[in-house]
Scaffold this active site. Structure first.
Site, PDB file in Angstrom:
ATOM      1  N   ASP A  33     106.328 -43.606 -36.492  1.00 54.09           N
ATOM      2  CA  ASP A  33     106.462 -43.984 -35.086  1.00 54.09           C
ATOM      3  C   ASP A  33     105.353 -43.350 -34.255  1.00 54.09           C
ATOM      4  O   ASP A  33     104.801 -43.976 -33.345  1.00 54.09           O
ATOM      5  CB  ASP A  33     107.820 -43.523 -34.542  1.00 54.09           C
TER       6      ASP A  33
ATOM      7  N   TYR B 185     102.130 -45.192 -34.754  1.00 54.02           N
ATOM      8  CA  TYR B 185     102.227 -46.486 -34.071  1.00 54.02           C
ATOM      9  C   TYR B 185     102.072 -46.301 -32.562  1.00 54.02           C
ATOM     10  O   TYR B 185     101.324 -47.035 -31.901  1.00 54.02           O
ATOM     11  CB  TYR B 185     103.574 -47.130 -34.395  1.00 54.02           C
TER      12      TYR B 185
ATOM     13  N   GLU C 140     122.127 -41.450 -23.505  1.00 57.81           N
ATOM     14  CA  GLU C 140     122.823 -41.893 -24.714  1.00 57.81           C
ATOM     15  C   GLU C 140     121.911 -41.725 -25.921  1.00 57.81           C
ATOM     16  O   GLU C 140     120.686 -41.867 -25.809  1.00 57.81           O
ATOM     17  CB  GLU C 140     123.235 -43.364 -24.585  1.00 57.81           C
TER      18      GLU C 140
ATOM     19  N   LYS D  44     119.673 -42.557 -29.013  1.00 61.87           N
ATOM     20  CA  LYS D  44     118.912 -43.754 -29.397  1.00 61.87           C
ATOM     21  C   LYS D  44     119.153 -44.002 -30.882  1.00 61.87           C
ATOM     22  O   LYS D  44     118.621 -43.296 -31.736  1.00 61.87           O
ATOM     23  CB  LYS D  44     117.422 -43.568 -29.118  1.00 61.87           C
TER      24      LYS D  44
ATOM     25  N   CYS E 145      88.315 -51.302 -57.217  1.00 61.42           N
ATOM     26  CA  CYS E 145      87.218 -52.174 -57.665  1.00 61.42           C
ATOM     27  C   CYS E 145      85.941 -51.408 -57.980  1.00 61.42           C
ATOM     28  O   CYS E 145      84.960 -52.001 -58.438  1.00 61.42           O
ATOM     29  CB  CYS E 145      86.931 -53.247 -56.616  1.00 61.42           C
TER      30      CYS E 145
END
Length: 721
Positions: free
Chosen positions: A42, A45, A125, A127, A433
């Site tokens: 997270d 991101y 609240e 999450k 490769c």
């Protein structure tokens, strides 16, 4: 991710970086929201999103139509019917520190005007780390259940939602006629562990974490599978409501409880940043003992009338924010370091660990990010470990589940290091490769240069090769590319671009099952595919160059090279002549061809180095030779016909529904006459061509006093009427 600070980016670099970020963030959105298998944390991101937002803030005229800042989630998965949300399901802004929370509370007070301190109530609240869901009831009956999807359109999972015992199929008498209850579907930790024990006992692969398992379980085509997974639900929000039964957030939570929905018992009504932060820390202390995963605490303004006044930004409400938890940590032994090659050729070191439980999940692998991270060097060249030590195989390491998704090694217990431990030497060759790997100046990542031949990158490269702005081969979408790449029959395989153009001949020679007889294809679709392929044997030079997937050579830079060199032969000759004679060198600055490359308008040393790296790799040249042998010919670029053109040198924006040409055709025409095109209107815009339905861009042009003409006037202006 590039290390160049946002404030030092040039405009061409910003264009390239925004293109990269849009592509990369969309990829991670797809993995997380649609496939339930994220590959970055997270935190990583969020860093990508913050960089994109910072660049857009500095260059607002460069905001792309596919910008991550304009998007929520990802498009719904095609195997489910789509549901359009009556009210969008937006994401939340994030807070990562106490200061961020204080800033959020302060911004609420500033927006609402002078108010006494602590006079505004907030709900706080947990999450829940699950899958967002919207459940619609009409006249008290459950009608549909839909995932968030892209925020506007989600996936219809109604049948599966009905299998979740905690979600009532019917609301009590007195409920509004239309109700959309929103919340989170999740899997309890205890149920997740029991499921994994069952899978292991049956000799099947176990699952990674409860969040991904819950999301995957909900997306099963067989509802019996979903029913067996013991999914749970917490209600915390709403969408369309024909009548509001409460006037506060906390009041709605109580209504949900009365209607039979589970609501989180840790939700509280609080005042001021200090109370919010105290509750955040209290929940953090309980986190490990909870039977469900949480990754933060959500704060919301409690009064609904104040929520309405505060309103929304483009993707998130002003009245709510998610305060993320820091990651959980544990100590274990580093047994080895492997190098993985990503879809874009990035070489990523992966730690192989003695199994350890972190946050309720058994961890055996962790990301090491890049060479510098192993050495203890941060993104800006700073030392990231107090005593300046590196990471070595055999070390006792501290492992962190960043964002509760991808584990990473954050530090080393140096006192436990063995005397014979040796520094890790990062490879300069691709392990897949064996092409050489290069690290660009200002970057922390090594990348394989064998883009067209490297198996690790092959599927992504072929997808890019046939994409809309490259070869644009209709009938070769993502699913078809995957099918041909993984085909067992050699007469069907597409492993490199040249294979696309030999497919028809190989099929004609095949004694095995023909393509048209394979499920999903047919005689008509196969003929159309072959026709589409053959139509692209001659291809515009800029499309050809873009299709090669050379790093930093996006659509814009491909056109710049095409206009500068006019023929592929001239471009290839310059690129090959610019390859340094000494192996290992990336540039020969005294080389005339090199100077010619960097002299192309808008092209700097970073882009030129990427071109030289590509042509320095023999594997890439071999793939190109095979492509030409298969009958592909890049068509020479036509020199601009813009001598004396009234739009030469001007910046043009096309908006609205064009009726005589597609948007791509319009851009190509403008560039042919020497104009530049842009996706948004700014002070730098000279002309706006507006079709029916033009909206905000037309208004912006009027505001700035920019000339606006219609499509017919455009054709007259350039002399093609």
């Amino acid at each position: 991710m590039t290390d160049t600070p946002v404030e030092k980016l040039t405009e061409p670099e910003a264009v390239s970086e925004l293109e990269r970020l849009a592509r990369e963030i969309a990829h991670h959105d797809e993995l997380y929201h649609a496939n339930d298998r994220p590959e970055i944390s997270d935190a990583e991101y969020d860093a990508l999103k913050r960089r994109n937002d910072a660049i857009e803030a500095r260059f607002p005229h460069l905001v792309r139509t596919d910008s991550p800042s304009l998007r929520v989630g990802t498009a719904p998965v095609s195997k489910f019917a789509q549901v359009v949300h009556a009210r969008p399901m937006l994401s939340l802004g994030n807070a990562f520190s106490d200061d961020d929370v204080r800033d959020f509370v302060g911004s609420v007070y500033r927006f609402l005007g002078p108010l006494p301190d602590n006079s505004i109530a907030f709900t706080a609240e947990p999450k829940i780390d699950g899958l967002s869901m919207s459940i619609r009831y009409e006249n008290g009956i459950l009608i549909s259940g839909a995932t968030r999807g892209d925020g506007t359109t989600g996936e219809n999972v109604t049948t599966n939602i009905r299998t979740i015992a905690e979600i009532p199929n019917r609301l009590p008498a007195g409920a509004p006629s239309v109700v959309e209850v929103r919340g989170e579907v999740y899997m309890a930790k205890s149920d997740f562990l029991a499921l994994n024990e069952q899978m292991a006992a049956e000799g099947k692969q176990t699952y990674v974490n409860p969040r991904n398992t819950a999301a995957g379980s909900l997306r099963q085509l067989d509802a019996k599978v979903t029913a067996s997974r013991k999914l749970k639900f917490f209600a915390y929000a709403w969408g369309e409501m024909s009548d509001m039964p409460a006037d506060t957030q906390m009041g709605m939570v109580e209504i949900f409880r009365e209607w039979g929905f589970p609501v989180n018992p840790l939700t509280k009504r609080l005042h001021g940043a200090d109370e919010l932060l105290a509750h955040y820390r209290a929940i953090g202390l309980e986190r490990a003992q909870l039977d469900y995963d949480i990754d933060g605490v959500v704060y919301k303004v409690d009064r609904l009338d104040l929520q309405t006044r505060l309103g929304f930004r483009s993707r998130s409400p002003r009245w709510a924010i998610a305060h993320k938890f820091p990651a959980e940590q544990a100590t274990t032994i580093l047994r080895g370091i492997d190098i993985q090659v990503g879809r874009t050729g990035a070489l990523t070191p992966v730690a192989r660990l003695e199994p350890i439980t972190v946050g309720g999940v058994v961890v055996t692998n962790a990301t090491l990010h890049n060479e510098d991270y192993i050495k203890g060097i941060g993104l800006k060249g700073e030392r990231i470990r107090a005593d300046e030590h590196d990471i070595r195989v055999g070390d006792t390491v501290i492992v962190q589940r960043a964002g509760d998704v991808i584990p990473q090694i954050v530090d080393v217990v140096l006192e436990k290091r063995k005397a014979d431990a040796t520094p890790f030497v990062f490879p300069h060759e691709c392990p897949v490769c064996h092409s050489h790997a290069v690290r660009e100046e200002g970057e922390a990542v090594y990348r394989c240069t064998g883009g067209l031949t490297c198996a690790a990158q092959a599927v992504e490269r072929i997808r890019h090769f046939v994409s809309r702005n490259a070869f644009d081969i209709e009938g070769l979408g993502e699913k078809q590319v995957e099918f041909f790449f993984h085909a067992e029959d050699d007469k069907l395989k597409i492993k490199s671009p040249a294979d696309i153009f030999t497919l028809q001949q190989r099929q004609a020679e095949s004694p095995l099952k023909k393509l048209e007889n394979i499920e999903g294809f047919g005689a008509t679709s196969v003929k159309k595919l072959y026709d589409a392929i053959n139509d692209r044997r001659e291809i515009a030079l800029h499309r050809f160059l873009f299709g090669l997937g050379i790093r930093h050579v996006g659509e814009v830079n491909a056109k710049r090279f095409a206009r500068a060199y006019l023929s592929y032969a001239a471009f290839e000759e310059a690129a090959l002549e610019a390859v340094p004679p000494k192996e290992g060198d990336r540039t020969d600055k005294g080389n005339e061809a090199w100077q010619e490359l960097i002299a192309v308008e808008g092209i700097g040393s970073i882009v030129a180095e990427a071109v030289v790296d590509f042509y320095a790799e023999p594997h890439n040249r071999e793939v190109l030779d095979n492509l030409f042998k298969a009958g592909v010919t890049p068509v020479d670029e036509v020199a601009l016909v813009s001598t004396g053109s009234p739009v030469e040198g001007k910046t043009v924006v096309f908006t609205g529904s064009l009726e005589r040409m597609s948007r791509d055709e319009a851009k190509a025409m403008a560039e042919r006459y020497g104009a530049k095109t842009a996706g948004s209107v700014s002070k730098k815009t000279d002309l706006v061509v507006a079709g029916p339905g033009a909206g905000s861009k037309l208004a912006k042009a009027s505001e700035l006093g920019i000339e606006v003409i219609d499509e017919d006037a455009w054709f007259t202006l350039v002399g093609e009427e």
